[in-house]
Enzyme design. Structure first.
Site, PDB file in Angstrom:
ATOM      1  N   ARG A  59      13.573  13.007   6.108  1.00 31.99           N
ATOM      2  CA  ARG A  59      12.331  12.600   5.449  1.00 31.99           C
ATOM      3  C   ARG A  59      11.118  13.239   6.130  1.00 31.99           C
ATOM      4  NH1 ARG A  59      12.454   8.584   1.659  1.00 31.99           N
ATOM      5  NH2 ARG A  59      14.515   7.766   2.075  1.00 31.99           N
ATOM      6  N   ASP A 131      11.015  13.192  -6.283  1.00 27.18           N
ATOM      7  CA  ASP A 131      11.002  11.765  -6.042  1.00 27.18           C
ATOM      8  C   ASP A 131      12.385  11.112  -5.932  1.00 27.18           C
ATOM      9  OD1 ASP A 131      10.308   9.049  -6.296  1.00 27.18           O
ATOM     10  OD2 ASP A 131      10.131   9.164  -8.444  1.00 27.18           O
ATOM     11  N   CYS A 185     -12.662   8.102  -0.067  1.00 25.33           N
ATOM     12  CA  CYS A 185     -12.641   6.684  -0.456  1.00 25.33           C
ATOM     13  C   CYS A 185     -13.930   5.975  -0.029  1.00 25.33           C
ATOM     14  CB  CYS A 185     -11.446   5.961   0.170  1.00 25.33           C
ATOM     15  SG  CYS A 185      -9.912   6.160  -0.767  1.00 25.33           S
ATOM     16  N   CYS A 191      -9.515  -1.325  -4.964  1.00 24.16           N
ATOM     17  CA  CYS A 191      -8.062  -1.489  -5.096  1.00 24.16           C
ATOM     18  C   CYS A 191      -7.574  -2.705  -4.305  1.00 24.16           C
ATOM     19  CB  CYS A 191      -7.316  -0.221  -4.689  1.00 24.16           C
ATOM     20  SG  CYS A 191      -7.643   0.366  -3.013  1.00 24.16           S
ATOM     21  N   CYS A 211       4.502  -5.622  -4.012  1.00 26.02           N
ATOM     22  CA  CYS A 211       3.902  -4.888  -5.123  1.00 26.02           C
ATOM     23  C   CYS A 211       4.557  -5.267  -6.453  1.00 26.02           C
ATOM     24  CB  CYS A 211       4.057  -3.394  -4.854  1.00 26.02           C
ATOM     25  SG  CYS A 211       3.379  -2.331  -6.125  1.00 26.02           S
ATOM     26  N   SER A 213       5.064  -3.417  -8.954  1.00 27.63           N
ATOM     27  CA  SER A 213       6.022  -2.346  -9.306  1.00 27.63           C
ATOM     28  C   SER A 213       7.368  -2.579  -8.631  1.00 27.63           C
ATOM     29  CB  SER A 213       5.470  -0.978  -8.891  1.00 27.63           C
ATOM     30  OG  SER A 213       4.412  -0.611  -9.739  1.00 27.63           O
ATOM     31  N   CYS A 245      -9.689   2.260  -9.665  1.00 31.31           N
ATOM     32  CA  CYS A 245     -10.177   3.313  -8.764  1.00 31.31           C
ATOM     33  C   CYS A 245     -11.258   4.146  -9.463  1.00 31.31           C
ATOM     34  CB  CYS A 245      -9.022   4.211  -8.339  1.00 31.31           C
ATOM     35  SG  CYS A 245      -9.548   5.599  -7.290  1.00 31.31           S
TER      36      CYS A 245
END
Length: 313
Positions: A59, A131, A185, A191, A211, A213, A245
């Site tokens: 990774r 992904d 930002c 957010c 989350c 998701s 955002c």
């Protein structure tokens, strides 16, 4: 040809293939990300996403994924829809899941790009990543100047926003490398303020296990009762931290035909979702990312949001 010429050719072809941006970074160990990833995993912020624990070294070092890797070519593909779901009397799915599963669409484009590189430049070894492998796509995109990682942990690009997919080609060809850009930002916390489950526990730190998701896609168990009433109408994924955002006011509709929603999707009402049969699910979401949740998973989410899920004894 020189490194500059090779890089120019690749970026030009990426644009032809419909990618919004293409940036290049040197394939090397991600020193800055290593302690951050380790801390995130140790604090169990990945929840039941056990695959995040696998291949820790790979990774962080692309040279362990591709022998002799020299360059990471990062690419962005826009998925912001022209027409969003009807808000009234409807359940919500993330915009990225409106059309054909992005894995198929992007993999084909990446293969074509790699094929082009071999035809135009010569024999170049490499692999395509979308992904589904241990690649820290946001870290590489950031290194190659495609954006900065925002407080909601999404990559954000000036004048574009964040509604795009990130993909990579890791190749054994040395190219001209791009550099990172500034974080814009500023003092904004929209957010953090908007997340209904408090998943953004601090600026730039997202507890994935909190989350929406994660709950609606990754979690295979019963949804926790303490989250009751916090999902709004989201039944697959969540776009709240992107929708609020300020940078996403620059989002423009994609030009990718495969990402257009199934025509019937736009006309669904809550009752249609609740009465969804396996047959209709298979027809509506035949090539969709929603298949990741599965028919039973989607029904579980709908019931939870509907408020009919009862705590099991």
């Amino acid at each position: 040809m020189t490194k500059d010429q090779h890089t120019y050719l690749i970026k030009q072809k990426a644009q032809e293939l419909g990618f919004m941006y293409c940036g290049v970074s040197k394939a090397e160990f991600l020193e800055e990300e290593a302690p951050r990833l380790e801390r995130w995993l140790n604090q169990n912020m990945h929840g039941q996403m056990r695959y995040m624990e696998n291949h820790f070294d790979k990774r962080l070092d692309p040279r362990l994924l591709v022998d002799g890797a020299k360059s990471v070519v990062s690419l962005l593909l826009n998925y912001f829809p022209e027409e969003k779901q009807q808000e009234e009397d409807n359940y919500k799915i993330s915009k990225y899941a409106y059309g054909t599963d992005y894995h198929f669409v992007i993999k084909d484009k990446l293969k074509e790009l790699l094929h082009f590189i071999n035809d135009e430049i010569g024999e170049v070894g490499g692999r395509c990543f979308v992904d589904s492998a241990p690649v820290m796509d946001k870290a590489w995109a950031k290194k190659s100047g495609l954006g900065w990682v925002g407080k909601n942990s999404n990559l954000i690009t000036p004048q574009v926003g964040s509604f795009y997919f990130i993909a990579e080609l890791i190749i054994d060809l040395e190219l001209t490398y791009d550099g990172p850009i500034k974080d814009y930002c500023g003092s904004c916390t929209r957010c953090l303020d908007a997340c209904p489950t408090d998943a953004i526990i601090a600026p730039y730190v997202v507890d994935g296990s909190k989350c929406i998701s994660y709950f609606t896609i990754e979690l295979k168990d019963q949804l926790p009762q303490e989250m009751n009433g916090k999902f709004g109408n989201w039944v697959f994924g969540c776009d709240i931290c992107q929708d609020v955002c300020p940078w996403n006011r620059f989002s423009k509709p994609h030009q990718e035909a495969a990402f257009a929603p199934h025509p019937d999707l736009q006309h669904l009402k809550k009752a249609d979702w609740q009465e969804l049969t396996h047959e209709v699910f298979s027809q509506l979401f035949r090539k969709s990312a929603i298949k990741r949740a599965g028919y039973n998973g989607l029904l579980r989410n709908i019931k939870f949001v509907q408020g009919t899920t009862k705590e099991e004894n």
